[in-house]
Design a protein around this motif. Structure first.
Motif, PDB file in Angstrom:
ATOM      1  N   TYR A   1       0.829  -1.212   0.000  1.00 33.32           N
ATOM      2  CA  TYR A   1       0.000   0.000   0.000  1.00 33.32           C
ATOM      3  C   TYR A   1       0.865   1.265   0.000  1.00 33.32           C
ATOM      4  O   TYR A   1       0.412   2.321  -0.398  1.00 33.32           O
ATOM      5  CB  TYR A   1      -0.908   0.015   1.234  1.00 33.32           C
ATOM      6  N   GLY A   2       2.076   1.139   0.493  1.00 31.70           N
ATOM      7  CA  GLY A   2       2.985   2.284   0.504  1.00 31.70           C
ATOM      8  C   GLY A   2       2.390   3.462   1.254  1.00 31.70           C
ATOM      9  O   GLY A   2       1.910   3.315   2.384  1.00 31.70           O
ATOM     10  N   SER A   3       2.377   4.622   0.620  1.00 30.04           N
ATOM     11  CA  SER A   3       1.933   5.837   1.311  1.00 30.04           C
ATOM     12  C   SER A   3       0.435   5.826   1.610  1.00 30.04           C
ATOM     13  O   SER A   3      -0.054   6.686   2.344  1.00 30.04           O
ATOM     14  CB  SER A   3       2.283   7.060   0.472  1.00 30.04           C
ATOM     15  N   GLN A   4      -0.290   4.864   1.056  1.00 29.45           N
ATOM     16  CA  GLN A   4      -1.735   4.772   1.308  1.00 29.45           C
ATOM     17  C   GLN A   4      -2.057   3.903   2.535  1.00 29.45           C
ATOM     18  O   GLN A   4      -3.230   3.693   2.849  1.00 29.45           O
ATOM     19  CB  GLN A   4      -2.445   4.138   0.088  1.00 29.45           C
ATOM     20  N   ILE A   5      -1.050   3.400   3.182  1.00 29.90           N
ATOM     21  CA  ILE A   5      -1.330   2.391   4.201  1.00 29.90           C
ATOM     22  C   ILE A   5      -2.129   2.939   5.386  1.00 29.90           C
ATOM     23  O   ILE A   5      -2.904   2.212   6.010  1.00 29.90           O
ATOM     24  CB  ILE A   5      -0.026   1.685   4.662  1.00 29.90           C
ATOM     25  N   ALA A   6      -1.971   4.204   5.670  1.00 24.07           N
ATOM     26  CA  ALA A   6      -2.654   4.760   6.846  1.00 24.07           C
ATOM     27  C   ALA A   6      -4.169   4.661   6.711  1.00 24.07           C
ATOM     28  O   ALA A   6      -4.887   4.605   7.704  1.00 24.07           O
ATOM     29  CB  ALA A   6      -2.235   6.209   7.080  1.00 24.07           C
ATOM     30  N   THR A   7      -4.658   4.620   5.475  1.00 27.24           N
ATOM     31  CA  THR A   7      -6.109   4.541   5.276  1.00 27.24           C
ATOM     32  C   THR A   7      -6.542   3.169   4.759  1.00 27.24           C
ATOM     33  O   THR A   7      -7.715   2.957   4.457  1.00 27.24           O
ATOM     34  CB  THR A   7      -6.575   5.619   4.276  1.00 27.24           C
TER      35      THR A   7
END
Lengths: 118, 118
Positions: free
Chosen positions: A17-23
């Motif tokens: 997910y990379g930078s999208q992992i927080a969501t």
């Protein structure tokens, strides 16, 4: 875990997910006759407390890192690391960094199943 | 497949072989009560002819690309792609590029097993 499950013969992408992992959310990828496969998201510091499942499991780190404690030993899984645990192994997982992991569980079907517990 | 199998709780590294792939060998990572997990190396153009196994399987591409034909459909798997197939599915795999793939097979144990075929 509301996404539609994959079917046999359907390609499932497991890119980080990379930078999208927080969501990103934990999702059940499929549940078949013998297997349940999930992609779990654990943000840094999050923990799955100690638990057991009847069947054997494998845990594969897709991104980030997690610490798995099982049978009195602790292992750090980084991307590309795979661990398998025997059925009924007591295990806990804590994320050292934002992580997504692929968890495969062998379903144990017993002759008496089908009746819901009261 | 002469390497020692992994034990429960042992971390298995699945990093891509990269430039070493030409000399890498297919290996059995472990065989437990319910699962057999292998990392297969297929160099470009190599094929696993059509076959069936009793249990469900998952195929995950670690590097390179493979074409999987199963149940009259063809799928290209690239790194991070996962596919699962029902038990007894007729399937064939051909490498489009030098590839290594993680194959997980659910072992089907039958009451009558244990006797070797004559």
């Amino acid at each position: 875990m509301a996404l539609q499950h994959a079917s046999p013969g359907q390609v499932i992408a497991l890119s980080p997910y990379g930078s999208q992992i927080a969501t990103a959310k934990s999702i059940a990828l499929f549940k078949s006759e013998d297997l349940e496969v999930m992609r779990l998201v654990l943000l840094a510091g999050k923990e799955m407390p100690s638990h057991r499942v009847a069947g054997e499991i494998t845990i594969q780190c897709i991104e980030g890192s997690v610490e798995v404690t099982a049978e009195n030993a602790t292992h750090v899984l980084r991307p590309g690391h795979l661990l398998y645990l025997s059925g009924h192994s007591l295990h806990a997982v804590v994320a050292l960094e934002d992580a997504s992991i692929l968890v495969t569980v062998v379903l144990k079907r017993t002759a008496g199943q089908g009746g819901a517990p009261a």
